[in-house]
Design an enzyme around this catalytic site. Sequence first.
Site, PDB file in Angstrom:
ATOM      1  N   LEU A  96       1.475  65.953  45.653  1.00 36.52           N
ATOM      2  CA  LEU A  96       0.423  65.287  44.896  1.00 36.52           C
ATOM      3  C   LEU A  96      -0.619  64.616  45.793  1.00 36.52           C
ATOM      4  CD1 LEU A  96       2.614  63.822  42.035  1.00 36.52           C
ATOM      5  CD2 LEU A  96       0.661  65.360  41.724  1.00 36.52           C
TER       6      LEU A  96
ATOM      7  N   PHE B 226       9.740  59.340  45.415  1.00 36.93           N
ATOM      8  CA  PHE B 226       8.916  60.529  45.625  1.00 36.93           C
ATOM      9  C   PHE B 226       7.683  60.486  44.711  1.00 36.93           C
ATOM     10  CE2 PHE B 226      12.887  63.117  46.967  1.00 36.93           C
ATOM     11  CZ  PHE B 226      12.768  62.643  48.275  1.00 36.93           C
ATOM     12  N   PRO B 227       6.933  59.365  44.711  1.00 36.77           N
ATOM     13  CA  PRO B 227       5.780  59.272  43.801  1.00 36.77           C
ATOM     14  C   PRO B 227       4.706  60.305  44.074  1.00 36.77           C
ATOM     15  CG  PRO B 227       5.754  57.481  45.403  1.00 36.77           C
ATOM     16  CD  PRO B 227       7.083  58.144  45.531  1.00 36.77           C
TER      17      PRO B 227
ATOM     18  N   TYR C  34      20.352  57.563  54.411  1.00 37.81           N
ATOM     19  CA  TYR C  34      19.254  57.995  55.264  1.00 37.81           C
ATOM     20  C   TYR C  34      19.717  57.948  56.720  1.00 37.81           C
ATOM     21  CZ  TYR C  34      16.319  56.837  51.176  1.00 37.81           C
ATOM     22  OH  TYR C  34      15.775  56.733  49.909  1.00 37.81           O
TER      23      TYR C  34
ATOM     24  N   GLY D 121      -2.623  66.326  47.701  1.00 40.14           N
ATOM     25  CA  GLY D 121      -3.768  67.219  47.804  1.00 40.14           C
ATOM     26  C   GLY D 121      -4.012  67.776  49.188  1.00 40.14           C
TER      27      GLY D 121
ATOM     28  N   GLY E 140       4.669  64.833  48.899  1.00 41.94           N
ATOM     29  CA  GLY E 140       3.374  65.203  49.459  1.00 41.94           C
ATOM     30  C   GLY E 140       2.574  66.184  48.634  1.00 41.94           C
TER      31      GLY E 140
ATOM     32  N   ALA F 258       5.537  63.313  45.036  1.00 33.66           N
ATOM     33  CA  ALA F 258       6.253  64.593  44.944  1.00 33.66           C
ATOM     34  C   ALA F 258       6.362  65.250  46.322  1.00 33.66           C
ATOM     35  CB  ALA F 258       5.593  65.526  43.934  1.00 33.66           C
TER      36      ALA F 258
END
Length: 311
Positions: A213, A206-207, A59, A215, A211, A209
Amino acid sequence: MTERIALGKSDLLVHPIGLGTNAVGGHNLYPNLNEETGKELVRTALDSGMNFLDTAFIYGPERSEELIGEVLKERGSRDDIVIATKGAHKFVNGEVKLDNSPAFLREAVEGSLKRLQTDYIDLYYIHFPDEQTPKDEAVGELKRLRDEGKIKAIGVSNFSIDQLKEANKDGYVDVLQSEYNLFQREAEKDLLPYTAENQISFIPYFPLASGLLAGKYSKDSKFDDIRAENPLFKGEAFERNLEKVEKLREISESNHADVAHVVLAWYLTRDSIDALIPGAKRPDQVLDNLKTLDVQLTREEIERIDSIFRG
């Protein structure tokens, strides 16, 4: 105070909501990052009671670890702060290569210790497997580093089930970090069952995804960062994915929560997922992630979420 969870077989106790820090100095991942904002993300997380920070050599490269190190130095103490970082990448003639050799992992750990301005790393991951190093040999070196007190727990990231089994041959692996979200569920076939059976914590990266997921996107949304190359964000697939996310609104409204909170709460119902590391680009987003813990999904809601994304 939110109950802390032990990671794997280690004695590391973490808040179930941590902070993924690829937007803290991750200049090679996102354009136009502000470094002072990045440090404020870390300060906000720690001040709010979060104690689990996830970073990596790549990173930046290196810059995320350096900025976190600066915040740790400001605070004067890192008691109760759990730092996870990762290594495997090295630069050879300007190209990035993967190296899991014991000698390189030792070198990588020493580099991370200096950038983080600390004398131990709580959780150290092999970030990606290379093609030549036996996985148990690589993990064996991390075991030696653990015995020396330079790291406290051992993790692997992006390992297949066969690679994970080889890495864990002697039972040393505490944590697996791998991509897993409602759109990408390959881990459910073998990785999640194996980790549950072997007391290995599974940390999905990336839980949300990237952003998708959360909404907050529409079919007219445009992207100029790593999402621009992600198949989830392209063409008709993107529109179908948005339709699935939209179906979560009924569940989120019944819980007086945002879609992102419902999605993150869903992960915490899965076996062996003990903590999450959603990212953030603004301090208010860090605090918003904590609202996940206010969501208590019913069995029917969990089944509904599964059916939406399996359809």
